[in-house]
Write an enzyme that holds these catalytic residues in place. Structure first.
Site, mmCIF file in Angstrom:
data_model
loop_
_atom_site.group_PDB
_atom_site.id
_atom_site.type_symbol
_atom_site.label_atom_id
_atom_site.label_comp_id
_atom_site.label_asym_id
_atom_site.label_seq_id
_atom_site.Cartn_x
_atom_site.Cartn_y
_atom_site.Cartn_z
ATOM 1 N N ASN A 105 0.310 -1.561 0.142
ATOM 2 C CA ASN A 105 -0.309 -0.060 0.203
ATOM 3 C C ASN A 105 0.259 1.080 -0.400
ATOM 4 O O ASN A 105 0.716 2.078 -0.762
ATOM 5 C CB ASN A 105 -1.037 -0.346 1.084
ATOM 6 N N TYR A 192 6.899 9.133 -11.260
ATOM 7 C CA TYR A 192 5.807 8.592 -10.604
ATOM 8 C C TYR A 192 5.061 7.882 -11.570
ATOM 9 O O TYR A 192 4.408 6.631 -11.181
ATOM 10 C CB TYR A 192 4.941 9.743 -9.919
ATOM 11 N N LYS A 196 4.827 3.327 -10.576
ATOM 12 C CA LYS A 196 3.420 2.929 -10.551
ATOM 13 C C LYS A 196 3.095 1.972 -12.064
ATOM 14 O O LYS A 196 2.788 0.796 -11.965
ATOM 15 C CB LYS A 196 2.449 4.253 -10.524
#
Length: 309
Positions: A105, A192, A196
């Site tokens: 997470n 980022y 991801k």
């Protein structure tokens, strides 16, 4: 398959006997996931992170709200340090003989240029490499658990984002991952997106290489947590303006990962990417569907982690 409603109170089944590890579990979505899962009687929940004080406060809150008090522990872990991740994994392995749900997470978003302790681009190193080491260290235990539990129902859940589409051309710039990758414009978002995309591809490759485990990736949606609140003024404004009316609080934001962790196994497609709540995504771009890129990422990651495996 799609699901438009989800109620953690009624849709999460009894979790008796299950051991759960949540990275980044001391705040935001991880903390909310721990709160909800604790209400359904798992054997133990571990929350990892860097803030022991926040963890202790959360543990007290959860134990005061559950009867009997939930068994929940803090596992110190800095995902930007492979030595720290390795120690966290070793500590967990020394304590537990099973692991049913590994919820990856934790993450950082649109940060300034920087490097991890081990010299990797900070977002890629934290969001992907740190989690990859944790997964690889715990894989034998996850596999052993799957062999023992009914239906071989053991899950690895990786949080990613539709922001993966902001990745650089080609998807992942492997030969620059030991630099700060200072792109000329929107560099923090490009870095980022790259990290991801790696989360999404790694989950798919895990499913391919370890089909006895259930590995999925998912986006929680756009959630107003510390990831947004800690951004600089420009980046925070960018998130707000591009998501007018769509920002969720952590309670609703945690639903997709809670769904993936607890829905019936047959509701999940191994290796797939899900949007909230439980919607099999059709928004994968060419890089996200590139099996050769996923294979290369796996092999690159194995080399990067070789000193700890």
């Amino acid at each position: 398959m799609s699901q438009t409603t989800f109620n953690p109170a009624t849709d999460i089944p009894n979790m008796s006997g299950k051991v759960i590890l949540i990275t980044g579990g001391t705040a935001g979505l991880g903390a909310e996931a721990a709160r909800q899962l604790a209400k359904h009687s798992p054997a133990r929940i571990y929350i990892s992170g860097r803030n022991a004080g926040a963890a202790e406060k959360l543990i007290q809150q959860i134990q005061q709200s559950t009867n009997p008090p939930a068994s929940i522990s803090f596992l110190a872990c800095n995902l930007a340090s492979l030595a720290s991740v390795n120690q966290a994994a070793e500590t967990f392995l020394a304590r537990e003989s099973r692991l049913d749900i590994l919820m990856c997470n934790a993450g950082i978003m649109a940060t300034p240029p920087g490097l991890t302790t081990d010299g990797y681009e900070i977002q890629f190193g934290t969001n992907h490499i740190g989690h990859a080491l944790l997964i690889r260290k715990l894989l034998p235990l996850l596999q052993a658990t799957a062999e023992k539990v009914e239906g071989h129902d053991v899950r690895i859940i990786q949080l990613t984002s539709l922001g993966f589409k902001m990745h650089p051309g080609g998807g992942i710039v492997f030969d620059a991952l030991r630099t700060t990758q200072e792109f000329s414009a929107f560099g923090g978002w490009i870095r980022y997106g790259q990290s991801k995309l790696a989360n999404l591809l790694y989950a798919a490759e895990l499913a391919h290489r370890y089909p006895g485990l259930t590995s999925v990736s998912l986006t929680p949606g756009v959630v107003n947590t510390g990831l947004v609140g800690n951004l600089g003024c420009f980046n925070r404004a960018f998130v707000w303006v591009t998501n007018l009316g769509n920002l969720m609080g952590p309670e609703e934001g945690a639903w997709n990962q809670l769904w993936a962790a607890t829905t019936k196994k047959e509701n999940l497609v191994n290796g797939a990417f899900y949007e909230p709540v439980g919607v099999l995504s059709t928004k994968l771009d060419k890089a996200a569907k590139d099996e050769a890129l996923a294979k290369r990422l796996w092999e690159w990651t194995e080399e990067a982690l070789a000193g700890y495996l």
